[in-house]
Scaffold this motif. Structure first.
Motif, short mmCIF file in Angstrom:
data_model
loop_
_atom_site.label_atom_id
_atom_site.label_comp_id
_atom_site.label_asym_id
_atom_site.label_seq_id
_atom_site.Cartn_x
_atom_site.Cartn_y
_atom_site.Cartn_z
N THR A 82 5.80 -5.51 4.35
CA THR A 82 4.90 -4.80 3.47
C THR A 82 3.80 -3.71 4.37
O THR A 82 4.30 -3.81 5.44
N HIS A 83 3.07 -3.05 3.53
CA HIS A 83 2.00 -2.74 4.16
C HIS A 83 -0.02 -3.48 3.93
O HIS A 83 -0.06 -3.53 2.77
N LYS A 84 -0.64 -3.28 5.20
CA LYS A 84 -1.43 -3.08 5.35
C LYS A 84 -2.19 -2.50 4.69
O LYS A 84 -3.70 -2.53 3.62
N GLY A 85 -2.01 -0.99 4.66
CA GLY A 85 -3.37 0.13 3.57
C GLY A 85 -1.93 0.16 2.80
O GLY A 85 -1.05 0.05 1.81
N PHE A 86 -1.38 2.07 2.27
CA PHE A 86 -0.95 2.03 1.51
C PHE A 86 0.44 2.80 2.93
O PHE A 86 -0.22 3.00 3.11
N GLU A 87 1.13 3.34 1.95
CA GLU A 87 2.38 4.39 2.64
C GLU A 87 2.74 5.22 1.11
O GLU A 87 3.46 4.88 0.42
N VAL A 88 2.61 6.93 1.56
CA VAL A 88 3.31 7.53 0.70
C VAL A 88 4.78 8.30 1.25
O VAL A 88 4.39 8.61 2.94
N ASP A 129 -6.71 13.41 10.06
CA ASP A 129 -7.12 12.56 8.69
C ASP A 129 -7.91 11.38 8.77
O ASP A 129 -7.14 10.78 8.24
N ASP A 130 -9.11 11.16 9.81
CA ASP A 130 -8.97 9.67 9.96
C ASP A 130 -8.25 8.95 9.87
O ASP A 130 -7.26 8.86 11.41
N GLU A 131 -8.27 7.43 9.77
CA GLU A 131 -7.24 6.78 9.97
C GLU A 131 -5.73 6.81 9.57
O GLU A 131 -4.50 6.66 10.20
N MET A 132 -5.47 7.44 8.60
CA MET A 132 -4.00 7.97 7.73
C MET A 132 -3.28 9.11 8.38
O MET A 132 -3.74 9.96 9.76
N ARG A 133 -2.01 8.85 9.18
CA ARG A 133 -0.81 9.23 9.88
C ARG A 133 0.16 10.05 9.06
O ARG A 133 0.44 8.86 8.77
N VAL A 146 3.14 9.58 4.89
CA VAL A 146 1.59 9.06 5.54
C VAL A 146 1.24 7.02 4.82
O VAL A 146 1.39 6.97 4.51
N SER A 147 0.75 7.27 6.60
CA SER A 147 0.29 6.07 6.13
C SER A 147 -1.14 5.48 6.42
O SER A 147 -1.42 5.87 7.48
N SER A 148 -1.96 4.89 6.06
CA SER A 148 -3.19 4.36 5.98
C SER A 148 -3.50 3.27 7.47
O SER A 148 -4.81 2.90 7.50
N ASP A 149 -2.32 2.50 7.31
CA ASP A 149 -3.00 1.68 8.08
C ASP A 149 -1.26 1.34 8.55
O ASP A 149 -0.08 1.05 8.12
N ALA A 150 -1.55 -0.37 9.49
CA ALA A 150 -0.21 -0.59 10.19
C ALA A 150 1.04 -0.82 9.13
O ALA A 150 0.84 -1.60 7.72
N ILE A 151 1.89 -1.29 9.44
CA ILE A 151 3.62 -2.13 8.37
C ILE A 151 3.11 -3.75 9.16
O ILE A 151 2.80 -3.60 10.50
N HIS A 152 4.02 -4.33 8.05
CA HIS A 152 3.91 -5.84 8.27
C HIS A 152 4.99 -6.72 8.39
O HIS A 152 5.29 -6.54 6.79
N PHE A 153 5.43 -6.54 9.37
CA PHE A 153 7.22 -6.63 9.01
C PHE A 153 7.03 -8.94 8.63
O PHE A 153 6.42 -9.80 9.10
N THR A 154 8.18 -8.37 7.35
CA THR A 154 8.22 -10.55 7.14
C THR A 154 8.91 -10.80 7.77
O THR A 154 9.09 -11.86 7.16
N GLN A 155 10.11 -10.34 8.20
CA GLN A 155 10.90 -11.37 8.76
C GLN A 155 12.11 -11.27 10.21
O GLN A 155 12.10 -10.01 10.18
#
Length: 225
Positions: A154-160, A134-138, A202-211
């Motif tokens: 947080t999320h660079k794309g979206f996460e369901v 499904d393209d870039e979605m995993r 379902v994630s469309s892009d990488a997650i980004h750790f903030t702490q």
């Protein structure tokens, strides 16, 4: 009790077939678990059918070509087919079960035709990818063991996320089986579970750790979402 549902525009896009395949699977799985959203989907479906019928009638009134006899016959055949009781004897109804932490989990029926890859884990977290292009979605199953958490991110794309078993908490609330959560770059959270949980994600892009020290993982974040 299910407290978190897809927004109406997501359900409308689901009924219209406009969602990406992986997101559609998550929404279908939620609807299977949620009586409220089953009713919403039925209502939206009826509204779209009525709108399509009225549009066809309006076109006929302004001089467009009338519906042919063959088209009428085809519509009658569709009505006859949809009015029939389903042949349950010929439909595969066996539940799909997967082993998670030495226990069997029954998956929603929308996942019956999607293969699941091997589990990979680190500490109290483990993840198994679904074999869906499904393209870039995993799309994955995510298991967090008792007392575990995902570092603040947080999320660079979206996460369901659809919670299939157990419960978890974050800065925004408490989530239990059937809850549907849609997050993006506007949200920062740290999911924590006391009893353990299994989520369909379902994630469309990488997650980004903030702490904390987890931030050192950000250079490879794209490869671990």
């Amino acid at each position: 009790m299910i407290n978190h549902h897809p927004k109406n525009d997501i359900l409308t896009a689901f009924v219209s077939g406009q969602l990406p395949a992986s997101v559609s699977v998550v929404v279908a799985s939620h609807v299977e678990l949620c009586e409220h959203c089953q009713q919403q989907v039925e209502l939206i479906t009826a509204q779209q059918a009525a709108s399509a019928f009225n549009s066809a009638s309006d076109n006929a009134l302004i001089g467009e070509a009338p519906i042919s006899k063959s088209e009428i016959d085809e519509l009658d055949m569709i009505d006859m087919i949809t009015a029939l009781e389903p042949d349950t004897a010929s439909v595969e109804t066996a539940p799909v079960e997967v082993a998670v932490n030495n226990k069997l989990l029954t998956l929603p029926s929308a996942l019956r035709q999607v293969g699941l890859k091997e589990w990979q884990g680190l500490g109290k977290l483990s993840r198994a990818r679904f074999d869906l292009d499904d393209d870039e979605m995993r799309m994955s199953l995510l298991h967090i063991d008792k007392g575990g958490s995902v570092p603040t991110h947080t999320h660079k794309g979206f996460e369901v996320t659809l919670l299939l078993e157990g419960s978890f908490d974050d800065e925004m609330g408490h989530y239990s089986v059937g809850d549907f959560i849609w997050l993006d770059g506007e949200h920062t959270h740290q999911p924590v579970t006391q009893e353990g949980c299994v989520c369909l994600t379902v994630s469309s892009d990488a997650i980004h750790f903030t702490q904390g020290v987890s931030q050192i993982l950000n250079p490879i974040g794209r490869f671990i979402y």
